[in-house]
Design a protein around this motif. Structure first.
Motif, PDB file in Angstrom:
ATOM      1  N   LYS A 143      -2.554   2.990  -8.105  1.00 40.65           N
ATOM      2  CA  LYS A 143      -1.727   1.794  -7.965  1.00 40.65           C
ATOM      3  C   LYS A 143      -2.471   0.577  -8.505  1.00 40.65           C
ATOM      4  O   LYS A 143      -1.905  -0.296  -9.155  1.00 40.65           O
ATOM      5  CB  LYS A 143      -1.348   1.561  -6.498  1.00 40.65           C
ATOM      6  CG  LYS A 143      -0.387   0.397  -6.309  1.00 40.65           C
ATOM      7  CD  LYS A 143       0.067   0.262  -4.871  1.00 40.65           C
ATOM      8  CE  LYS A 143       1.060  -0.905  -4.744  1.00 40.65           C
ATOM      9  NZ  LYS A 143       1.499  -1.099  -3.342  1.00 40.65           N
ATOM     10  N   GLN A 148      -8.490  -1.427  -6.310  1.00 34.50           N
ATOM     11  CA  GLN A 148      -8.151  -0.423  -5.300  1.00 34.50           C
ATOM     12  C   GLN A 148      -9.426   0.313  -4.907  1.00 34.50           C
ATOM     13  O   GLN A 148      -9.997   1.057  -5.700  1.00 34.50           O
ATOM     14  CB  GLN A 148      -7.114   0.555  -5.830  1.00 34.50           C
ATOM     15  CG  GLN A 148      -6.748   1.661  -4.842  1.00 34.50           C
ATOM     16  CD  GLN A 148      -5.686   2.600  -5.379  1.00 34.50           C
ATOM     17  OE1 GLN A 148      -4.964   2.279  -6.313  1.00 34.50           O
ATOM     18  NE2 GLN A 148      -5.577   3.780  -4.782  1.00 34.50           N
ATOM     19  N   SER A 180      -1.737 -10.026  -9.179  1.00 34.83           N
ATOM     20  CA  SER A 180      -0.566  -9.202  -8.874  1.00 34.83           C
ATOM     21  C   SER A 180       0.633  -9.634  -9.692  1.00 34.83           C
ATOM     22  O   SER A 180       0.634 -10.693 -10.333  1.00 34.83           O
ATOM     23  CB  SER A 180      -0.211  -9.320  -7.379  1.00 34.83           C
ATOM     24  OG  SER A 180      -1.233  -8.827  -6.563  1.00 34.83           O
ATOM     25  N   SER A 211       2.527  -5.868  -6.760  1.00 37.85           N
ATOM     26  CA  SER A 211       1.702  -4.742  -7.208  1.00 37.85           C
ATOM     27  C   SER A 211       0.634  -5.265  -8.151  1.00 37.85           C
ATOM     28  O   SER A 211       0.814  -6.309  -8.797  1.00 37.85           O
ATOM     29  CB  SER A 211       2.562  -3.695  -7.923  1.00 37.85           C
ATOM     30  OG  SER A 211       3.506  -3.117  -7.047  1.00 37.85           O
ATOM     31  N   ASN A 225       7.103  -7.057  -7.382  1.00 32.36           N
ATOM     32  CA  ASN A 225       7.691  -5.721  -7.530  1.00 32.36           C
ATOM     33  C   ASN A 225       9.115  -5.778  -8.065  1.00 32.36           C
ATOM     34  O   ASN A 225       9.894  -6.664  -7.707  1.00 32.36           O
ATOM     35  CB  ASN A 225       7.718  -4.994  -6.184  1.00 32.36           C
ATOM     36  CG  ASN A 225       6.349  -4.515  -5.749  1.00 32.36           C
ATOM     37  OD1 ASN A 225       5.483  -4.270  -6.585  1.00 32.36           O
ATOM     38  ND2 ASN A 225       6.156  -4.360  -4.451  1.00 32.36           N
TER      39      ASN A 225
END
Length: 459
Positions: free
Chosen positions: A261, A284, A110, A243, A113
């Protein structure tokens, strides 16, 4: 068809990628390469805060000695991937090298953000995810008079605790009405909020970041909030979630990997490109299980994904089936555990039993089905239960009353920890007008016998 002369390349040396490498090696003689530009060796990301606080050294966070990789014939490349070509099955590296693969596993984690705040790219503005983030915190702490942290999740509170360990004042901006109220039930959310304030952290609820101001050298010097207040600071922590770190996938021209995403994967963790898989925070799921999120940035799910995809790559195509939802953390001095289905906004069929200790730092929440009385979840603050016992009760749809009568079996260590089972049953009897009695406490011996019977039945 899987063959042992294949080259398996793994992007990312976190728990997902390393678990995949370990199990592929156990199951085959394939050539394995792990690529990471963050650190050469795998380390425990959750331990970053303890390095800053002086509790651990970085080398102590590495589960495997440096010789482990050569002994297990796992090649390490210290570099970043800039482009993935799924048509030619090649990776273009930042330092110019090209690496060919037969099977590719993307486990690149990740990134914190950013939401387009003015000043978000200034010096001393960062998240807390990578080893480089730790280095940044260390660099900017030398002359730090105040830090402002944006975002009310686990990482933000960890960062606040880190600064407090060096007596650096912290202002914590949380846009919600109470801390982490999108995840935690109301009572637990309020408990953590009180605890944060008790630790002299300047908690600002219902307050958002509007702008970060710069000094003459391009470093943060203050923030402006949505209320118009100006808060002087020399560091801004951006911890409003993370994210999937997949920008390099999206900008690769000859790449047939579909993304939303995250990187879209099927039940077997396969992407839309042949021989390419995605794991962990960046994956995802197209068809997540009912009640589960399509992206779960959790350590244990990443580990499970790594083991699952190893079996597929080694010839036994295996679907990813996540185990019971579990998470644990520490909110300053309060330990937190959750098992099963516990929601901030529960559906109509969920009944709740909540007990809180009078000191306001311990609580036990049991969630069960109103119709069947089957236990659905446990939420624990400052109290520790045995994972296997809670898991068994949930998997077997055990009734709430049977759970309550045998709650002592879940107590982590009755010899050294206080027990609250009688108080929880008393709360249940008052709320539901019952006369339930706690069965004889059986402690560790009873718990082991209980679990032994479980596994015997499974065989």
């Amino acid at each position: 068809m899987a063959t042992d002369n294949e080259h398996v390349v793994i992007i990312g040396n976190g728990i997902s990628g390393v678990t995949a490498a370990r199990f592929i090696r156990k199951l085959s003689d394939k050539k394995i390469t792990i690529i990471s530009g963050e650190t050469k060796y795998f380390f425990s990301r959750t331990a970053l805060m303890y390095i800053y606080m002086g509790h651990m050294k970085f080398e102590n966070t590495q589960p495997y000695e440096p010789w482990f990789w050569e002994k297990n014939r796992i090649d390490l490349v210290f570099d970043y991937v800039d482009e993935v070509n799924t048509q030619a099955k090649t990776l273009r590296m930042r330092q110019g090298e090209t690496i060919n693969y037969d099977k590719l596993i993307i486990a690149c984690g990740s990134t914190p953000n950013k939401f387009g705040w003015p000043g978000q790219d200034l010096d001393a503005v960062q998240g807390l995810y990578s080893y480089q983030d730790l280095e940044g915190m260390e660099k900017y702490s030398k002359d730090l008079e105040r830090a402002v942290i944006v975002g009310g999740g686990l990482i933000g509170l960890e960062m606040a605790e880190m600064f407090q360990s060096r007596n650096i004042p912290v202002t914590f901006l949380v846009r919600e009405k109470s801390y982490w109220d999108a995840v935690m039930p109301k009572e637990e959310s309020l408990m953590i909020g009180r605890h944060i304030v008790e630790h002299h952290i300047d908690l600002r609820l219902e307050t958002e970041l509007k702008e970060i101001l710069s000094d003459d050298h391009g470093r943060a010097r203050a923030v402006i909030t949505n209320t118009g207040e100006k808060i002087e600071c020399q560091f801004v922590g951006l911890t409003a979630g993370v994210s999937p770190n997949i920008q390099f996938i999206k900008t690769s021209e000859a790449c047939d990997i579909d993304t939303q995403k995250g990187i879209l994967v099927n039940d077997y963790l396969e992407t839309t490109a042949p021989d390419v898989y995605a794991l962990g925070d960046c994956a995802q799921l197209m068809n997540p299980m009912e009640g589960r999120r399509p992206i779960e940035a959790i350590w244990y799910t990443g580990r499970m994904m790594g083991e699952t995809v190893a079996h597929t790559i080694c010839g036994k195509r295996t679907a990813y089936v996540p185990s019971l939802w579990f998470n644990s953390a520490k909110f300053l001095d309060i330990e937190y555990q959750v098992y099963g289905d516990v929601r901030a906004n529960p559906p109509s069929n969920h009944a709740q039993l909540y007990w809180e200790h009078e000191e306001g730092r311990k609580s036990i929440r049991l969630v069960f089905d109103k119709e069947t009385n089957a236990i659905l979840g446990f939420n624990l603050m400052g109290v520790r239960y045995r994972h296997e016992v809670c898991e068994k009760w949930i998997e077997e749809d055990t009734s709430i009353e049977e759970v309550l009568q045998n709650l002592g079996l879940a107590n982590f260590d009755p010899e050294f920890y206080d027990e609250y089972e009688a108080a929880v049953i008393e709360q249940y009897n008052r709320k539901f007008n019952k006369n339930l009695k706690l069965k004889q406490k059986r402690g560790l011996t009873g718990a082991l016998r209980f679990l032994k019977n479980k596994f015997a039945r499974q065989e």
